[in-house]
Design an enzyme around this catalytic site. Structure first.
Site, PDB file in Angstrom:
ATOM      1  N   ARG A   4      34.941  47.106  38.476  1.00 52.44           N
ATOM      2  CA  ARG A   4      34.591  47.586  37.129  1.00 52.44           C
ATOM      3  C   ARG A   4      34.320  46.391  36.201  1.00 52.44           C
ATOM      4  O   ARG A   4      35.054  45.414  36.183  1.00 52.44           O
ATOM      5  CB  ARG A   4      35.750  48.417  36.583  1.00 52.44           C
ATOM      6  CG  ARG A   4      35.577  48.918  35.148  1.00 52.44           C
ATOM      7  CD  ARG A   4      36.305  48.037  34.153  1.00 52.44           C
ATOM      8  NE  ARG A   4      36.257  48.612  32.800  1.00 52.44           N
ATOM      9  CZ  ARG A   4      36.536  47.924  31.702  1.00 52.44           C
ATOM     10  NH1 ARG A   4      36.902  46.667  31.780  1.00 52.44           N
ATOM     11  NH2 ARG A   4      36.480  48.500  30.530  1.00 52.44           N
ATOM     12  N   THR A  17      41.745  41.208  25.060  1.00 52.11           N
ATOM     13  CA  THR A  17      40.565  40.348  25.235  1.00 52.11           C
ATOM     14  C   THR A  17      40.722  39.213  24.241  1.00 52.11           C
ATOM     15  O   THR A  17      41.519  39.322  23.311  1.00 52.11           O
ATOM     16  CB  THR A  17      39.277  41.163  24.942  1.00 52.11           C
ATOM     17  OG1 THR A  17      39.013  42.047  26.024  1.00 52.11           O
ATOM     18  CG2 THR A  17      38.046  40.309  24.738  1.00 52.11           C
ATOM     19  N   GLY A  37      38.083  46.307  23.097  1.00 49.13           N
ATOM     20  CA  GLY A  37      38.407  47.731  23.087  1.00 49.13           C
ATOM     21  C   GLY A  37      37.926  48.426  24.343  1.00 49.13           C
ATOM     22  O   GLY A  37      37.728  47.784  25.379  1.00 49.13           O
TER      23      GLY A  37
HETATM   24  N1  ASP Z   1      36.798  45.373  26.138  1.00 46.25           N
HETATM   25  C1  ASP Z   1      37.608  44.952  27.266  1.00 46.25           C
HETATM   26  C2  ASP Z   1      37.096  45.633  28.502  1.00 46.25           C
HETATM   27  O1  ASP Z   1      36.719  46.788  28.435  1.00 46.25           O
HETATM   28  C3  ASP Z   1      39.056  45.255  27.093  1.00 46.25           C
HETATM   29  C4  ASP Z   1      39.626  45.001  25.720  1.00 46.25           C
HETATM   30  O2  ASP Z   1      39.017  44.362  24.906  1.00 46.25           O
HETATM   31  O3  ASP Z   1      40.722  45.440  25.448  1.00 46.25           O
HETATM   32  O4  ASP Z   1      37.127  45.035  29.541  1.00 46.25           O
END
Ligand code: ASP
Length: 317
Positions: free
Chosen positions: A205, A177, A229
């Site tokens: 999703r 992200t 995350g």
């Molecule tokens: N938080 C993001 C999501 O769940 C993915 C990430 O930050 O790695 O889409």
């Protein structure tokens, strides 16, 4: 850096493992992080607004295919691109968010248009696209966003699922992200976040990124936060708003609140990190994953960047 403007960025918790990241590749990430920091810092240094600094920094990260946002975004299990983004202005708690979109070259710019022009906060699907088409937003075809690295990660994950093998993917293959938080010279806070989500995610999703109070939050009275995350856990624990609540109601410092929330997420399977900035003081950048591409800069213009748990590299502009 106790007063004055300040900016922090992240390029996600989906870092390449330290052992697999050679010096040249690491340098590429540091350069990309510095480019984004400089873009945001330049806005703040000329007296610009926190929300514009956040946007400027994130545009650079979105344009760089190293990161999982816009160009270089990960694919759904159906091989589609569904991007999420949000921005929030701490001065008036205005916010704009988009989920599951593919088209705007910079989803963060599109989220800002939602915030400033749509009269709504959160938009999805055909209605969002129709609105954005009426705005001064640059659109790109899916090919622009598509990169061999993300296609390869998708194919390896789909093959693994068919074979019923355990999931041993690295963070880099799984997710990522980009985000930024800023405090401008007038003391206004802002946060923004943009992502492709999780590799091979279920179509439809939506992660924490565009959910105000989970992945993105800003309030001049407390803090601005951008997370990265395991989105589902960050949503369930309203990660970003929880930090603000601890500051507001429990009198915690930003540092304490942010690290307590990351620790709490860990105990519930929430892997990742966040960047946060308060009313005064330096930003905090805690994470419980193996790494988080990240950086910060303040009035002195020194660009601090790091990837894993090593000391920050510092570069004077
Ligand atoms: N938080 C993001 C999501 O769940 C993915 C990430 O930050 O790695 O889409």
């Amino acid at each position: 850096m106790s007063r004055g403007f300040c900016l922090a960025i992240h390029g996600g918790a989906g870092t390449i493992p330290a052992a697999a990241l050679n010096t040249a590749a690491a340098e590429t990430y540091h350069v990309a992080l510095r480019t984004a920091l400089k873009a945001g810092w330049t806005v703040l240094n000329r007296g610009g607004a926190a929300v514009d600094a956040v946007c400027a920094a994130i545009v650079e990260l979105e344009n760089d295919e190293l990161f999982n946002a816009a160009r270089g975004a990960v694919f759904t299990s159906a091989g589609q691109l569904e991007m999420d983004a949000a921005i929030m202005n701490g001065a008036d708690r205005a916010a704009g968010a988009l989920a599951g979109i593919c088209g705007p070259k910079n989803p963060i710019v599109a989220a800002r248009a939602v915030m400033q022009k749509s009269g709504t906060v959160f938009m999805i699907g055909a209605g969002a696209e129709a609105f954005l088409q009426t705005q001064d937003i640059q659109f790109m075809p899916p090919d622009y966003f598509t990169t061999p690295r993300r296609l390869d990660a998708l194919h390896r994950e789909l093959t693994r699922r068919v074979a019923g093998m355990p999931d041993t993917r690295s963070d880099a293959d799984r997710h990522g992200t980009v985000g930024a938080v800023a405090r401008d010279a007038a003391g206004n806070l802002a946060a923004g976040t943009s992502t492709g989500g999780i590799t091979a995610k279920r179509p439809g999703r939506v992660g924490d990124t565009p959910v105000i109070g989970a992945g993105t939050f800003a309030d001049n009275a407390t803090c601005a936060v951008s997370t990265t995350g395991t989105g589902e856990v960050f949503i369930r624990f309203t990660a970003a708003a929880e930090i603000a609540a601890r500051i507001r109601y429990a009198g915690q410092t930003l540092e304490q609140a942010a690290s307590d929330v990351i620790a709490e997420l860990s105990t519930h399977g929430g892997d990742g990190g966040l960047i946060a900035i308060g009313v005064t003081g330096a930003p905090v950048l805690p994470f419980n994953s193996s790494g988080m591409y990240r950086g910060f800069s303040g009035v002195d213009g020194v660009l601090h960047t790091a990837i894993h748990r090593e000391a920050f590299r510092q570069l004077c502009q």
